[in-house]
Design a protein around this motif. Structure first.
Motif, PDB file in Angstrom:
ATOM      1  N   UNK A 108      66.883  73.117   4.538  1.00  0.00           N
ATOM      2  CA  UNK A 108      67.038  73.630   3.172  1.00  0.00           C
ATOM      3  C   UNK A 108      67.879  72.663   2.331  1.00  0.00           C
ATOM      4  N   UNK A 109      67.408  72.372   1.128  1.00  0.00           N
ATOM      5  CA  UNK A 109      68.168  71.498   0.234  1.00  0.00           C
ATOM      6  C   UNK A 109      67.892  70.022   0.451  1.00  0.00           C
ATOM      7  N   UNK A 110      67.176  69.690   1.523  1.00  0.00           N
ATOM      8  CA  UNK A 110      66.837  68.290   1.798  1.00  0.00           C
ATOM      9  C   UNK A 110      65.477  67.964   1.171  1.00  0.00           C
ATOM     10  N   UNK A 111      65.117  66.676   1.166  1.00  0.00           N
ATOM     11  CA  UNK A 111      63.944  66.225   0.423  1.00  0.00           C
ATOM     12  C   UNK A 111      62.795  65.789   1.324  1.00  0.00           C
ATOM     13  N   UNK A 112      61.573  66.028   0.831  1.00  0.00           N
ATOM     14  CA  UNK A 112      60.371  65.578   1.507  1.00  0.00           C
ATOM     15  C   UNK A 112      59.645  64.598   0.563  1.00  0.00           C
ATOM     16  N   UNK A 113      59.080  63.526   1.139  1.00  0.00           N
ATOM     17  CA  UNK A 113      58.320  62.566   0.320  1.00  0.00           C
ATOM     18  C   UNK A 113      56.960  63.162  -0.022  1.00  0.00           C
TER      19      UNK A 113
ATOM     20  N   UNK B 235      58.465  76.448   1.091  1.00  0.00           N
ATOM     21  CA  UNK B 235      58.023  75.718  -0.087  1.00  0.00           C
ATOM     22  C   UNK B 235      59.063  74.670  -0.456  1.00  0.00           C
ATOM     23  N   UNK B 236      58.641  73.760  -1.313  1.00  0.00           N
ATOM     24  CA  UNK B 236      59.532  72.708  -1.789  1.00  0.00           C
ATOM     25  C   UNK B 236      59.415  72.644  -3.299  1.00  0.00           C
ATOM     26  N   UNK B 237      60.532  72.373  -3.957  1.00  0.00           N
ATOM     27  CA  UNK B 237      60.581  72.389  -5.419  1.00  0.00           C
ATOM     28  C   UNK B 237      60.536  70.970  -5.967  1.00  0.00           C
ATOM     29  N   UNK B 238      59.530  70.700  -6.802  1.00  0.00           N
ATOM     30  CA  UNK B 238      59.442  69.406  -7.476  1.00  0.00           C
ATOM     31  C   UNK B 238      59.995  69.593  -8.881  1.00  0.00           C
ATOM     32  N   UNK B 239      61.100  68.934  -9.194  1.00  0.00           N
ATOM     33  CA  UNK B 239      61.786  69.189 -10.469  1.00  0.00           C
ATOM     34  C   UNK B 239      61.013  68.615 -11.648  1.00  0.00           C
ATOM     35  N   UNK B 240      60.508  67.386 -11.505  1.00  0.00           N
ATOM     36  CA  UNK B 240      59.884  66.680 -12.622  1.00  0.00           C
ATOM     37  C   UNK B 240      58.532  66.132 -12.165  1.00  0.00           C
ATOM     38  N   UNK B 241      57.577  66.096 -13.096  1.00  0.00           N
ATOM     39  CA  UNK B 241      56.218  65.664 -12.753  1.00  0.00           C
ATOM     40  C   UNK B 241      56.187  64.246 -12.177  1.00  0.00           C
ATOM     41  N   UNK B 242      57.141  63.396 -12.574  1.00  0.00           N
ATOM     42  CA  UNK B 242      57.124  62.007 -12.092  1.00  0.00           C
ATOM     43  C   UNK B 242      57.857  61.837 -10.752  1.00  0.00           C
ATOM     44  N   UNK B 243      58.405  62.906 -10.189  1.00  0.00           N
ATOM     45  CA  UNK B 243      59.164  62.800  -8.932  1.00  0.00           C
ATOM     46  C   UNK B 243      58.254  62.413  -7.756  1.00  0.00           C
ATOM     47  N   UNK B 244      58.778  61.591  -6.843  1.00  0.00           N
ATOM     48  CA  UNK B 244      58.026  61.309  -5.615  1.00  0.00           C
ATOM     49  C   UNK B 244      58.631  62.012  -4.401  1.00  0.00           C
ATOM     50  N   UNK B 245      59.599  62.910  -4.648  1.00  0.00           N
ATOM     51  CA  UNK B 245      60.155  63.764  -3.599  1.00  0.00           C
ATOM     52  C   UNK B 245      60.269  65.188  -4.126  1.00  0.00           C
ATOM     53  N   UNK B 246      60.330  66.173  -3.198  1.00  0.00           N
ATOM     54  CA  UNK B 246      60.568  67.575  -3.565  1.00  0.00           C
ATOM     55  C   UNK B 246      61.655  68.119  -2.650  1.00  0.00           C
ATOM     56  N   UNK B 247      62.374  69.165  -3.117  1.00  0.00           N
ATOM     57  CA  UNK B 247      63.514  69.719  -2.370  1.00  0.00           C
ATOM     58  C   UNK B 247      63.109  70.998  -1.655  1.00  0.00           C
ATOM     59  N   UNK B 248      63.430  71.078  -0.370  1.00  0.00           N
ATOM     60  CA  UNK B 248      63.047  72.240   0.442  1.00  0.00           C
ATOM     61  C   UNK B 248      63.825  73.487   0.015  1.00  0.00           C
ATOM     62  N   UNK B 249      63.105  74.579  -0.231  1.00  0.00           N
ATOM     63  CA  UNK B 249      63.745  75.841  -0.619  1.00  0.00           C
ATOM     64  C   UNK B 249      64.059  76.693   0.608  1.00  0.00           C
ATOM     65  N   UNK B 250      63.526  76.295   1.754  1.00  0.00           N
ATOM     66  CA  UNK B 250      63.853  76.927   3.038  1.00  0.00           C
ATOM     67  C   UNK B 250      63.569  75.888   4.106  1.00  0.00           C
ATOM     68  N   UNK B 251      64.203  76.028   5.260  1.00  0.00           N
ATOM     69  CA  UNK B 251      63.999  75.039   6.308  1.00  0.00           C
ATOM     70  C   UNK B 251      62.549  75.038   6.780  1.00  0.00           C
ATOM     71  N   UNK B 252      61.983  73.835   7.028  1.00  0.00           N
ATOM     72  CA  UNK B 252      60.600  73.722   7.501  1.00  0.00           C
ATOM     73  C   UNK B 252      60.575  73.053   8.863  1.00  0.00           C
ATOM     74  N   UNK B 253      59.716  73.560   9.753  1.00  0.00           N
ATOM     75  CA  UNK B 253      59.541  72.945  11.069  1.00  0.00           C
ATOM     76  C   UNK B 253      58.554  71.782  10.950  1.00  0.00           C
ATOM     77  N   UNK B 254      58.562  70.890  11.959  1.00  0.00           N
ATOM     78  CA  UNK B 254      57.601  69.787  11.969  1.00  0.00           C
ATOM     79  C   UNK B 254      56.190  70.362  11.983  1.00  0.00           C
ATOM     80  N   UNK B 255      55.320  69.801  11.146  1.00  0.00           N
ATOM     81  CA  UNK B 255      53.938  70.264  11.075  1.00  0.00           C
ATOM     82  C   UNK B 255      53.722  71.434  10.129  1.00  0.00           C
ATOM     83  N   UNK B 256      54.813  71.932   9.520  1.00  0.00           N
ATOM     84  CA  UNK B 256      54.693  73.087   8.618  1.00  0.00           C
ATOM     85  C   UNK B 256      54.075  72.669   7.284  1.00  0.00           C
TER      86      UNK B 256
END
Lengths: 114, 408
Positions: free
Chosen positions: A50-55, A8-29
């Motif tokens: 983990x800790x990196x951002x997804x658009x 999963x990824x954590x979106x801190x604020x409703x206006x954010x356009x990125x979210x932070x990975x709570x665990x490592x994700x593989x391509x296509x996950x």
């Protein structure tokens, strides 16, 4: 904790356009978006640590990258939803060295050693 | 705070009452060298001596900021006695340090190596002085009950990653809220990691006057960072997922919790009254323009200790293996993997809030419980490992006299 939770990824604020990975994700996950989520899920188009951002949405070149509801940088090129957002496509508005770091290790490439 | 379940708020333990009325959680001895040339002898004196920490200043030419900081540490509530050791050539005077410490009601001694026949005899003499200081510090010790209202806690982050702003720092911020509500003092710093947050900082001010102070602190910081072209973000931060100083800043600011900021203190000043305080360690303009904004984590920690913090919380997502001279460091990580990889060094795993194992409130209560345990004498992991890092370099700050922070 025996069962591995779905990444999963954590979106801190409703206006954010990125979210932070709570665990490592593989391509296509598929990633569940938690927190102040503006959408239920997104598919990681590449491996993201983990800790990196997804658009979460398309971000055009020159547009602000938003996390915590504040501008944390500017897109250096168009970024598609599901893409890893980091040093290769997002730079600081202030830090002159931003844009000179290795995307994986963070190692500075602008310092001479000779 | 409906789900506060434990009895953290009425914790009581036994501390050390100092002549100035402050209470310490340790009764350490401090050996101070007044120039790099005396550092080896000072180090040998302190070696294998229980509860004996080493600080000092490497420069031969003296520096107001450095002297203020060393005196603030030498008269810290966790310190019971001081030995100052000089070579004999330098500007900074060991006997002046010892006098200031004695004026605070603590035993203190000093000597020059050049007057004591070199390395071997100076080490022997120093150890002899230390033994007598230890005896006096033990005799002078007044044990008294302590509560959270007697505590000043600092918070510093280092080796931050993408979890720091989501778990580590917010949990510390929540614990700070609790501490402030219980009548204690909480100090956070790293103004250089508040880039882009001027409005947010100002909105947290306890009064219009403080709002002005916070705005000025931000403006000074930004012009300094631009002038030295240095921003407080590192390769490790990048590898951990933080992309820019702006992103790191929002996460770092979270350790300030949500209570009103009572004011801005400078290095070696103490909070004039309890509550949440911001510590400004950014150099002021000076003709020599020396001093980096924050050279490393240890410098920031020493600034927090100099402000009177008896314990410092250190939040590290990537993992760091430092401790601290004078005051115990409690290591908090928001990254469960780091907690597992460095379990011998990490005290607290705030990463459990990300997996939903505990709520933010539960984590904050657990952390405060750990603070009370360490305050009551239990060693934190860095202490157990023997860590007692110290760092000090030339800097200029316009801080007025030492007494400035003591006016209640």
């Amino acid at each position: 904790m025996t069962a591995q939770p779905a990444p999963s990824a954590f979106q801190v604020h409703a206006s954010d356009n990125v979210a932070t990975l709570l665990a490592e994700a593989a391509a296509g996950a598929p990633l569940a978006i938690v927190g102040s989520s503006s959408k239920a899920s997104i598919t990681a188009s590449e491996q993201i640590a983990l800790g990196h951002k997804v658009a979460l949405v398309p971000i055009a070149e020159g547009e602000p990258v938003i996390k915590f509801g504040v501008v944390i940088g500017v897109a250096m090129r168009p970024i598609a939803p599901g893409e890893w957002v980091h040093l290769h496509n997002c730079r600081s508005q202030l830090d002159e060295r931003s844009g000179h770091f290795d995307v994986r290790t963070g190692e500075p490439g602008d310092q001479a050693y000779a | 705070m409906p789900d506060r379940a434990d009895h953290t708020h009425d914790s009581t333990w036994t501390g050390y009452l100092r002549p100035d009325g402050r209470k310490g959680v340790r009764n350490h001895l401090l050996v101070i060298y007044t120039v790099e040339c005396a550092s080896f002898v000072a180090q040998e004196i302190a070696k294998d001596e229980p509860g004996t920490h080493l600080i000092g200043f490497p420069g031969c030419y003296d520096n107001d900021y450095a002297i203020r900081l060393m005196l603030a540490l030498a008269t810290h509530p966790n310190i019971g006695g001081v030995l100052a050791v000089g070579l004999g050539c330098e500007y900074t005077q060991p006997h002046r340090i010892a006098e200031a410490v004695r004026a605070s009601g603590r035993p203190a001694e000093s000597f020059f190596i050049q007057e004591n026949g070199g390395t071997r005899s100076s080490v022997a003499y120093g150890k002899q002085l230390l033994a007598s200081l230890r005896a006096r510090a033990g005799e002078d010790a007044v044990r008294v009950p302590m509560t959270f209202a007697d505590l000043t806690i600092g918070a510093e982050c280092g080796g931050s990653d993408g979890t720091s702003g989501l778990a580590g720092n917010p949990v510390v911020g929540r614990a700070f809220d609790r501490l402030v509500d219980l009548g204690g003092s909480a100090i956070f710093e790293e103004v250089v990691e508040m880039i882009g947050l001027r409005d947010l900082m100002v909105s947290r001010a306890a009064s219009p006057q403080v709002a002005q102070q916070l705005g000025a602190t931000y403006d000074k910081m930004l012009s300094y960072c631009k002038a030295v072209r240095q921003y407080s973000v590192s390769p490790g931060n990048f590898a951990g997922g933080l992309t820019t100083i702006e992103e790191k800043s929002m996460g770092a600011f979270a350790k300030g919790g949500s209570r009103p900021i009572q004011g801005v203190i400078r290095v070696s000043e103490r909070p004039p009254h309890p509550g949440l305080w911001l510590l400004d360690s950014v150099p002021d303009g000076h003709f020599m323009q020396f001093g980096y904004t924050n050279p490393n984590d240890t410098e920031g920690i020493m600034d927090l200790v100099a402000a009177g913090s008896q314990i410092v919380l250190f939040i590290t997502g990537r993992g760091s293996v430092i401790g601290s001279a004078v005051s115990p460091l409690i290591k908090v990580t928001g990254n469960t993997r780091t907690y597992q990889n460095m379990t011998g060094d990490m005290d607290f795993n705030a990463g459990r809030v990300l997996t939903g194992e505990v709520t933010m409130d539960q984590a904050a209560d657990e952390l405060l419980k750990m603070v009370a345990d360490v305050a009551s004498g239990q060693e934190s992991k860095p202490e157990r490992l023997g860590h007692r890092e110290f760092f000090l370099m030339y800097k200029h700050q316009d801080t007025p006299s030492l007494e400035a922070g003591c006016h209640a």
